[in-house]
Motif scaffolding. Structure first.
Motif, short mmCIF file in Angstrom:
data_model
loop_
_atom_site.label_atom_id
_atom_site.label_comp_id
_atom_site.label_asym_id
_atom_site.label_seq_id
_atom_site.Cartn_x
_atom_site.Cartn_y
_atom_site.Cartn_z
N LEU A 166 1.01 -1.17 -0.13
CA LEU A 166 -0.01 -0.11 -0.17
C LEU A 166 0.86 1.20 -0.18
O LEU A 166 0.56 2.15 -0.65
N ARG A 167 2.06 1.24 0.79
CA ARG A 167 2.79 2.47 0.98
C ARG A 167 3.61 2.59 -0.50
O ARG A 167 3.47 3.86 -0.91
N ARG A 168 4.09 1.63 -1.17
CA ARG A 168 4.49 1.75 -2.39
C ARG A 168 3.74 2.36 -3.55
O ARG A 168 3.99 3.17 -4.30
N SER B 194 -4.74 10.28 -0.47
CA SER B 194 -4.49 10.11 0.89
C SER B 194 -5.53 9.49 1.67
O SER B 194 -5.39 8.63 2.46
N ARG B 195 -7.00 9.70 1.22
CA ARG B 195 -8.03 9.06 1.87
C ARG B 195 -8.10 7.78 1.33
O ARG B 195 -8.70 6.71 2.20
N TRP B 196 -7.56 7.23 0.14
CA TRP B 196 -7.77 5.97 -0.13
C TRP B 196 -6.63 5.03 0.59
O TRP B 196 -6.95 3.96 1.09
N LEU B 197 -5.55 5.78 0.81
CA LEU B 197 -4.48 5.11 1.88
C LEU B 197 -4.94 4.95 3.29
O LEU B 197 -5.16 4.10 3.84
N GLY B 198 -5.77 6.05 3.70
CA GLY B 198 -6.18 6.00 5.04
C GLY B 198 -7.12 4.89 5.33
O GLY B 198 -7.20 4.28 6.38
N PHE B 199 -8.00 4.74 4.27
CA PHE B 199 -9.22 3.57 4.69
C PHE B 199 -8.58 2.15 4.58
O PHE B 199 -8.97 1.42 5.60
N ARG B 200 -7.52 2.06 3.76
CA ARG B 200 -7.01 0.74 3.71
C ARG B 200 -6.09 0.27 4.98
O ARG B 200 -5.93 -0.87 5.49
N LEU B 201 -5.50 1.53 5.43
CA LEU B 201 -4.64 1.22 6.67
C LEU B 201 -5.52 1.19 7.87
O LEU B 201 -5.19 0.28 8.91
N ASP B 202 -6.65 1.56 7.86
CA ASP B 202 -7.74 1.48 9.08
C ASP B 202 -8.11 0.00 8.95
O ASP B 202 -8.26 -0.40 10.01
N LEU B 203 -8.43 -0.46 7.64
CA LEU B 203 -8.78 -2.01 7.81
C LEU B 203 -7.74 -2.83 8.52
O LEU B 203 -8.01 -3.48 8.89
N GLU B 204 -6.22 -2.48 7.95
CA GLU B 204 -5.26 -3.15 8.42
C GLU B 204 -5.18 -3.41 9.90
O GLU B 204 -4.91 -4.21 10.75
N SER B 205 -5.38 -2.04 10.51
CA SER B 205 -5.22 -1.81 11.99
C SER B 205 -6.57 -2.55 12.78
O SER B 205 -6.27 -3.04 13.58
N SER B 206 -7.72 -2.54 12.20
CA SER B 206 -8.78 -3.13 12.60
C SER B 206 -8.56 -4.78 12.62
O SER B 206 -8.82 -5.25 13.64
#
Length: 301
Positions: A68-70, A135-147
């Protein structure tokens, strides 16, 4: 050549916004990246100590995080570069509009100039809005990973409630809940640091420009040339005649170009202007009036 080939807005953008990002924002962003990265790694390590089974979940989560970061960096870097490039015409057009405001009003071109300026602002805003969406695209997927980390931590806390201290379980769950924000902030700040490096890249492109013909590239050469020109000027003043009638401005077969690879703007020009004369230059648009007046300052003679 530099001021001829580069618009004023582009130069102002490099030495205003880009220089501000390189001097003030980039160091703060790098420090934030280091701080939040250490905090996120500490949270993950504490969770793994409390729930050793979480180690099996780290490889897929780490792979998803790197992927995701790349992908985000590849897009956000180009969007930031597009936003910086689309900002330069705004500065250039604004300064040009102020300089030619009387002409625009005389030909009733206020609406046309306003529409063109609004289109340039819309283009810059489109680039910035695209960056926010990215940025919101990244934030949504990182929130899923943290969840996922939080759900597995809570599930393991229920299963291991008899073998793990309750205080350690609560400590790990608190860090798991905070991991969502810290992990997302770490990726965003690292991406912001890399995108801000485009400002350093743009400034460095000016620093690596080769020196123009007739200009010195080192401070020692500049000082040496300055001393020579000052001594030469003093000699010319001492040897000049006090009679103004004998002073002339003579140009013979003058050829002027803006750059070596371009066609000459003045060619075969000869002038003989007596001292004390008042001279006016007239001609059609593009005949070389401004080039003649600035030939000793910006052009190749």
């Amino acid at each position: 050549q530099f001021f001829v080939s580069n618009p004023t807005g582009r130069i102002l953008n490099r030495f205003a916004r880009d220089q501000n990002q390189a001097d003030e924002q980039l160091p703060v962003t790098l420090f934030a990246v280091l701080d939040i990265s250490l905090l996120s790694c500490s949270a993950i390590l504490l969770i793994c100590i409390a729930f050793p089974y979480m180690v099996a979940l780290l490889p897929p989560l780490g792979y998803a995080f790197i992927y995701l970061r790349r992908k985000f960096l590849r897009t956000s870097r180009e969007l930031k570069r597009w936003e910086a490039i689309s900002r330069s015409p705004i500065y250039s057009d604004f300064s040009a509009t102020l300089d030619g405001l009387i002409t625009l009003r005389a030909y009733k071109l206020q609406d046309k100039a306003s529409r063109r300026f609004q289109n340039q602002v819309d283009m810059n805003g489109r680039a910035w809005f695209s960056f926010l969406l990215c940025s919101r695209w990244l934030g949504f997927r990182l929130d899923l990973e943290s969840s996922i980390v939080l759900i597995f931590s809570a599930y393991l806390a229920v299963l291991l409630r008899g073998t793990v201290s309750l205080g350690l379980i609560g400590f790990a769950l608190v860090y798991a809940m905070n991991l969502a924000g810290s992990l997302q902030w770490a990726v965003r700040q690292s991406a912001e640091a890399e995108t801000q490096m485009t400002s350093v890249e743009r400034i460095n492109s000016y620093a690596e420009l080769p020196p123009e013909v007739g200009y010195s590239s080192t401070l020692a050469h500049v000082q040496d040339n300055g001393e020579r020109s000052a001594s030469r000027q003093n000699q010319d003043i001492m040897s000049s005649s006090p009679n103004a009638d004998l002073d002339h401005l003579i140009l013979q077969d003058l050829t002027v170009t803006y750059r070596q690879e371009l066609n000459p703007v003045l060619q075969g020009l000869s002038l003989n202007i007596p001292g004390g004369s008042k001279v006016g230059i007239c001609g059609r648009t593009g005949c070389g009036k401004s080039s003649l007046l600035s030939l000793l300052r910006l052009n190749i003679v």
